[in-house]
Design an enzyme around this catalytic site. Structure first.
Site, short mmCIF file in Angstrom:
data_model
loop_
_atom_site.label_atom_id
_atom_site.label_comp_id
_atom_site.label_asym_id
_atom_site.label_seq_id
_atom_site.Cartn_x
_atom_site.Cartn_y
_atom_site.Cartn_z
N ASP A 133 3.49 15.48 44.96
CA ASP A 133 4.11 14.86 46.13
C ASP A 133 3.97 14.93 47.14
OD1 ASP A 133 4.62 12.28 43.90
OD2 ASP A 133 6.17 13.17 43.48
C1 GLC Z 1 7.36 16.37 39.88
C2 GLC Z 1 6.70 15.00 39.13
C3 GLC Z 1 5.82 14.21 39.64
C4 GLC Z 1 4.60 15.46 40.73
C5 GLC Z 1 5.00 16.69 40.91
C6 GLC Z 1 4.25 17.26 41.69
O1 GLC Z 1 7.02 17.10 38.66
O2 GLC Z 1 8.24 13.89 39.25
O3 GLC Z 1 5.74 12.88 40.17
O4 GLC Z 1 3.47 14.43 39.86
O5 GLC Z 1 6.72 17.01 41.19
O6 GLC Z 1 4.46 17.03 43.26
C1 GLC Z 2 10.49 16.55 46.04
C2 GLC Z 2 9.79 17.65 44.51
C3 GLC Z 2 8.21 17.01 43.77
C4 GLC Z 2 8.94 15.97 43.24
C5 GLC Z 2 9.52 14.94 44.60
C6 GLC Z 2 9.91 13.65 43.49
O1 GLC Z 2 9.22 16.50 46.48
O2 GLC Z 2 9.31 19.14 45.05
O3 GLC Z 2 8.65 18.17 42.66
O4 GLC Z 2 7.75 15.13 42.81
O5 GLC Z 2 10.74 15.55 45.21
O6 GLC Z 2 10.81 12.69 44.17
#
Ligand code: GLC
Ligand code: GLC
Length: 811
Positions: free
Chosen positions: A483
């Site tokens: 993300d």
């Molecule tokens: C969080 C989110 C997941 C994403 C991950 C890596 O665990 O829930 O959807 O893939 O972060 O950013």
């Molecule tokens: C932020 C976090 C990531 C998560 C995302 C969800 O980017 O670092 O881990 O998946 O928020 O909204």
């Protein structure tokens, strides 16, 4: 250092001192009513949706930590204590908290009184039950008082902590007998209220927080409790609470139990009132009477235990490694259930008012859950796919209560829809239920647009193909699985969400990870279509998989490892040419899982690079080197200080990808070494470093570039749970559902020894004994099923409800 120990026979973790390095929590409830409960009885509960229907209030990020819970105070001659230690924090003579499957038991004592608080959410009931059993272990008679305490939330948990100009006026309660009713907003648009009752006559009560606590006191020093006198306050506005006061006299050796029930009740619109402004209490009375005796509570606890024993018997391992057994048989499966229920909504790191259900998160959670309750997995698949858009893209999140896509976060994460194919394939392989593909499912929840689920899969697949970039690799969109790799974001505005902004829309940034994911799910996609009578589509899919593989090999290979991405200018990310972020974990895991470069040695080289550059004593970091400054073209990943979260943290979710990839190339020793590094049972000994619960996975452990290397955060709600179980059950132990049966393909350390897995699969139970006389890491020499040799390594579907003896010899 440890703060407790496992009790495998009872399937419990036993915490032996209350001041754990962080609150160590448990989840109660499996269906509609859920509670979070910490080892000091902190936490809160809600009905269905942690944001919209919150029963009790919780104070996040508070000092002291973990403020708010269901508290039982004992005032014994002026000494005030709680069986959970907090909030009074009086030094106890003994203390123990047992977190079990769907229940928690606090056993504490002080000055000749022993209190056992058993807390759980019964199967089929919308309430939490707290039985408090108090025993006089002293030689003289004891006279003391018990005060209960919960603080009600005014339902919408977000509004509850922000909208005080209104909320300080709307609190309303009632009391009748020993039951306290919280009915804020019931007079207008709500048809539900909360009840907090006890199965004994009370000597007083409080329903107004300020009267109970005193305006300047914390939960540790309630005026009513310390003065030994309930105020009999009735809340009118401000903060409604529920507190019972009960005087107890116990002769030496005598004990008494009090059963407290905190529940959620609804009335039909036309039966809301008993008389003007007096709520209809019939559903509450029914609820309270269901848990009014010890026998009823014992029976409900037995049902809960039988429920879990039944679920866990779907996959049971006996090996010589007791830590592995307890993770596989108990805790990892338990966490898979919790992540399935909660997605990423309510934990001690997720407020329950933020994220809804993630599209990709929920699709991946199926991998660790589908063998537990396939029918619920089926419903979830249909719910998720109903939020999909007609062009195959997906709402990134949806709300559990309304099941609608979340407009605020919207769409544009170009990996999202592929996970649906992953989840559906896992479901069919587990169940053999091909009928799900014919279910009519709408787009964006608009009924008139419904098409078959099969068609949804096609749109998911095509969405990737319709969005290819200059190197014929998938465009990343806002981000892919990571993300925080926001290649089109270019955010310079403080506070702007990295998740929702796209200021550049390059139409160029590409993801090698999505390419790997595409190749990994492609064969299952093709097989689903072939078996559904669409041979042409199956062929086309395999052609596209070959094209994508070629694109990865041509422009996605960096010499020693797979590239991560191309940015909005077409520059490489995750390449030896980069100053920072030379190597990323994700494409190494997924491309190898997909089989890319396995026959040419590239896969091995990629995994060797992971080992060489990313591995640490606490697990494998996400990228190396971490970014040391904010980079406009990378987005959130570079916003984190080095070593945390997606910037060089050990993001546990994708450690299993590497472990599975190792099994693909047959390195059982490496696969297991990766597995155990992040596995909680093995890190129990370093609880003071790790800090989160030693019985569940955390999302992130600080990487080697962080000051607090080895410290975990975001425990419980993480895709790590499902992926770890998927890895250990299907790839390391190698008992893998396939469309036609159960494949047996272990990949274990040479010295692992023999093991037995009892696996329930499509109605029959396979008792699979695996022997490894020559210490191989992979490879099956022979299999017998009920004494008859099996050709190949796939056990047929017996489908007869019987037990079958399977003998496997590796070699
Ligand atoms: C969080 C989110 C997941 C994403 C991950 C890596 O665990 O829930 O959807 O893939 O972060 O950013
Ligand atoms: C932020 C976090 C990531 C998560 C995302 C969800 O980017 O670092 O881990 O998946 O928020 O909204």
């Amino acid at each position: 250092m440890k703060f407790g120990h496992f009790d495998d026979a009872r399937k419990e973790y036993v915490i032996t001192r209350p001041d754990t390095p962080y609150p160590w929590i448990n989840y109660l409830g499996n269906e509609d009513f859920f509670s979070l409960i910490s080892n000091t009885s902190g936490g809160y509960c809600f009905y269905k949706d942690a944001r919209m229907l919150r029963l009790t209030r919780y104070r996040y990020n508070n000092v002291p930590t973990d403020a708010g819970g269901r508290y039982f105070y004992i005032n014994d001659g002026g000494t005030v204590w709680n069986p959970g230690w907090a909030p009074a924090k009086t030094q106890l003579d003994f203390y123990e908290c047992r977190h079990g499957l769907g229940y928690s038991i606090f056993n504490a004592g002080k000055d000749g009184l022993q209190a056992i608080q058993t807390s759980f959410v019964p199967i089929g009931a919308n309430c939490e039950v707290h039985r408090l059993t108090i025993k006089n272990t002293a030689v003289a008679t004891k006279d003391f008082q018990v005060f209960s305490f919960v603080e009600f939330c005014l339902w919408n948990a977000y509004d509850d902590m922000t909208n005080f100009q209104r909320n300080f006026n709307i609190g309303e309660v009632e009391i009748s007998g020993s039951a306290i009713y919280h009915k804020s907003e019931y007079r207008e648009r709500r048809n539900h209220y909360a009840v907090f009752g006890v199965n004994a006559p009370i000597d007083g009560f409080d329903m107004d927080r300020e009267s109970f606590l005193g305006l300047y006191n914390g939960f540790d020093r309630p005026d009513a409790v310390f003065s030994g006198k309930a105020r009999n306050s009735v809340a009118s506005g401000w903060a409604p609470v529920g507190s019972h006061c009960i005087h107890v006299t116990l002769a030496p050796g005598e004990e008494k139990s009090l059963i407290f029930v905190l529940g959620y009740c609804e009335n039909p619109e036309d039966q809301k009132w008993e008389s003007p402004n007096v709520i209809n209490k019939a559903p509450a009375q029914k609820l309270l009477s269901a848990f009014a005796t010890d026998a009823q509570v014992d029976a409900a606890l037995d049902r809960l235990q039988a429920y879990w024993d039944g679920l866990l018997s779907n996959y049971h391992l006996e090996s010589k490694d007791e830590k592995l057994n307890r993770m596989v048989n108990i805790w990892n499966q338990y966490q898979c259930m919790v992540t399935f229920n909660m997605s990423r909504s309510a934990s001690y790191f997720e407020s329950g008012i933020g994220r809804g259900m993630g599209f990709r998160d929920s699709a991946q959670d199926l991998l660790g859950f589908v063998h537990l309750i396939p029918s619920r997995a089926r419903t979830r698949i249909l719910d998720i796919s109903a939020t999909q858009m007609a062009d195959g893209s997906a709402y990134h999140q949806y709300q559990p209560l309304t099941k609608r896509g979340n407009l605020e976060v919207g769409s544009g994460f170009n990996d999202d829809s592929l996970w649906l194919i992953f989840g559906v394939a896992a479901y069919i392989k587990e169940t053999g239920d091909w009928s799900i593909l014919q279910e009519q499912v709408p787009f964006e929840n608009v009924e008139a647009t419904a098409v078959s689920l099969l068609e949804h899969l096609k749109r998911s697949f095509d969405h990737v193909l319709n969005h290819l970039g200059p190197h014929k690799l998938p465009l990343i969109g806002r981000a892919d699985w990571n993300d925080c790799l926001n290649l089109n974001c270019f955010s310079e505005t403080p506070g702007e969400s990295f998740q929702t902004c796209a200021n550049f829309e390059s139409g160029i940034a590409e993801s090698v990870f999505i390419a790997g994911l595409f190749v990994a799910i492609g064969p299952a996609y093709a097989e689903i279509f072939r078996r559904s009578g669409f041979a042409e589509e199956a062929k086309r899919a395999l052609r596209e998989v070959r094209n994508m593989t070629a694109a990865i090999l041509k422009d996605g290979w960096d010499g020693e490892w797979f590239l991560r991405a191309y940015d909005a200018f077409g520059d490489k990310i995750g390449s030896r040419e980069c100053g920072e972020g030379k190597l990323f974990i994700e494409p190494q895991g997924f491309c190898v899982m997909a089989g890319v470069g396995v026959d040419t040695g590239l896969a091995e080289s990629a995994l060797d690079s992971v080992h060489k550059y990313l591995d640490t004593q606490y697990g494998i970091v996400l990228n190396w080197p971490s970014y040391t400054s904010y980079q406009l073209n990378l987005g959130e990943i570079s916003s984190y200080p080095p070593g945390y979260k997606e910037n060089g943290g050990i993001f546990c979710h994708n450690n299993p990808w590497i472990s599975i990839a190792e099994t693909v190339i047959g390195r059982g020793d490496q696969a297991f070494s990766v597995y155990r590094k992040t596995c909680p049972a093995y890190t129990e000994e370093i609880s003071e470093i790790h800090r989160t619960e030693p019985y569940v996975y955390a999302q992130m452990i600080a990487g080697c570039d962080a000051t607090r290397h080895g410290e975990a955060k975001n425990s419980w709600l993480t895709g790590t749970a499902a992926w770890s179980f998927y890895n250990v059950s299907q790839f390391i132990l190698g008992i893998r559902p396939q469309f036609d049966g159960l494949e047996i393909d272990p990949c274990i350390p040479a010295a692992f020894g023999s093991f037995t897995v009892e696996r329930r699969f499509r109605g029959s139970t396979y008792v699979i004994e695996v022997e490894n006389p020559s210490g191989r890491q992979k490879g099956v020499r022979s299999i017998t099923l009920d004494g008859t040799p099996v050709a190949g390594n796939i056990l047929p579907v017996c489908g007869d409800g019987q037990r079958h003896a399977v003998h496997v010899c590796m070699g």
